[in-house]
Motif scaffolding. Structure first.
Motif, mmCIF file in Angstrom:
data_model
loop_
_atom_site.group_PDB
_atom_site.id
_atom_site.type_symbol
_atom_site.label_atom_id
_atom_site.label_comp_id
_atom_site.label_asym_id
_atom_site.label_seq_id
_atom_site.Cartn_x
_atom_site.Cartn_y
_atom_site.Cartn_z
ATOM 1 N N LEU A 203 -2.222 -2.118 5.939
ATOM 2 C CA LEU A 203 -1.564 -1.572 4.750
ATOM 3 C C LEU A 203 -2.565 -1.335 3.629
ATOM 4 N N LYS A 205 -5.099 -0.409 0.989
ATOM 5 C CA LYS A 205 -5.055 0.193 -0.340
ATOM 6 C C LYS A 205 -3.746 0.917 -0.631
ATOM 7 N N ASP A 206 -2.887 1.048 0.358
ATOM 8 C CA ASP A 206 -1.598 1.700 0.118
ATOM 9 C C ASP A 206 -0.652 0.813 -0.679
#
Length: 344
Positions: A203, A205-206
């Motif tokens: 996941l 940097k999202d």
């Protein structure tokens, strides 16, 4: 809110009885420690929040704790912890009494202080999403059961907002931005902790900063059962006492199982990479602690048992009685009783 934790051992063995210059009665002052960080004294220390402690330069908190032991000794520090806990409980009761007596809508009827979670959100994530990532590992193929579970869980988790009340600046905006971001994928059915860590890392940097934490949550089979097995009359309320052994929980999983400490380090045994956390404390107790980056995860998990439901996780035997479920950094009633017996 979390209470001061004085259980970190000093680097050198300390004598069991209090030092000769320790106060003979529970009257404390600046003389109760041989060291105060710049801008600190006993009054600030006695009212310090997690944010205050997290703002200290690296190593200063440990020096202050060592200074207290230097003057009070180990038993005296235990007595001080209980004294501060009782004083905080007394202040909370007085604040509640003033709020009840104040006319509706008056200035004094507003909450006396800003909760840690709101203060932290304002300072670090104002206007952004905050909370935790949570993985679903069960009930695939039973969407009705899953929806019923989530509805119940959401009600339990969001009690923290009701407990604190409202009326503060940014309150509604912060509440609306809170999120348990569920990751649902049939491939995660029965996944172990290692597999979940891999997905969490993907996941990357999202994730908004307020959701990117050193740990994430998991709805495992035991966690789901702790919620769905309760009768309606047994669901938590604002009057429910903490430290209940039958409280609904989620599993909390350290994003990195590597402590980064050398073998034999005194704090290695404190770390529990997977543990149960009471669902009703996720917002006001767990989140501000892990998001403030002011306290290593191994200290947060020092007094809770590890869980092996998601596969074996290496943890050393802490050599003491541990709590089944994490509630807060404050000592449980049983630990307080034990500490009181030790002092007496």
């Amino acid at each position: 809110m979390p209470r001061p934790n004085f259980n970190k051992p000093s680097s050198e063995p300390q004598p069991e009885p209090p030092k000769r210059n320790a106060p003979s009665t529970p009257i404390y002052s600046d003389a109760s420690s041989s060291y105060w960080p710049a801008g600190w004294n006993f009054d600030k220390f006695s009212r310090a929040t997690d944010e205050d402690r997290a703002s200290l330069p690296e190593g200063e908190l440990e020096k202050m704790q060592a200074g207290l032991r230097d003057v009070l000794g180990d038993r005296g520090v235990g007595a001080l912890a209980m004294y501060l806990y009782r004083e905080e409980q007394k202040r909370a009761k007085e604040t509640g009494a003033r709020s009840e007596a104040a006319p509706s809508g008056s200035e004094s009827a507003k909450p006396a202080s800003t909760p840690d979670w709101l203060r932290n959100w304002r300072r670090r994530h104002r206007g952004q999403k905050w909370g935790f990532v949570a993985f679903r590992t069960v009930l695939y193929g039973d969407e009705e059961g899953w929806d019923g579970y989530k509805k119940r869980l959401d009600g339990i988790v969001s009690m923290a907002f009701e407990r604190e009340g409202g009326g503060l600046e940014d309150w509604e905006q912060a509440k609306d931005n809170f999120e348990l971001r569920w990751i649902e994928d049939p491939e995660l059915a029965g996944a172990d902790a290692m597999a979940l860590r891999g997905r969490y890392e993907e996941l990357g940097k999202d994730l908004p900063a307020g959701l990117s934490q050193c740990l994430f949550l998991c709805a495992s089979q035991e966690a789901v059962d702790s919620v769905t097995s309760l009768d309606e009359d047994d669901l938590p309320t604002l009057e429910s006492v903490r430290w209940r052994p039958t409280a609904p929980f989620l599993l909390a999983i350290a994003a990195d199982a590597n402590l980064g400490l050398e073998e034999g380090h005194e704090e290695r045994e404190w770390f529990k990479p997977v543990f149960k956390v009471a669902a009703e404390t996720i917002i006001d107790e767990l989140w501000p602690l892990v998001d403030s980056i002011g306290m290593p995860l191994r200290r947060i998990t020092r007094h809770v048992k590890g869980s092996s439901e998601l596969g074996p996780e290496e943890t050393a035997d802490a050599g003491e009685e541990l709590e089944d479920i994490w509630w807060t950094m404050a000592p449980s009633p049983e630990r307080l009783k034990k500490r009181r017996r030790d002092i007496e």
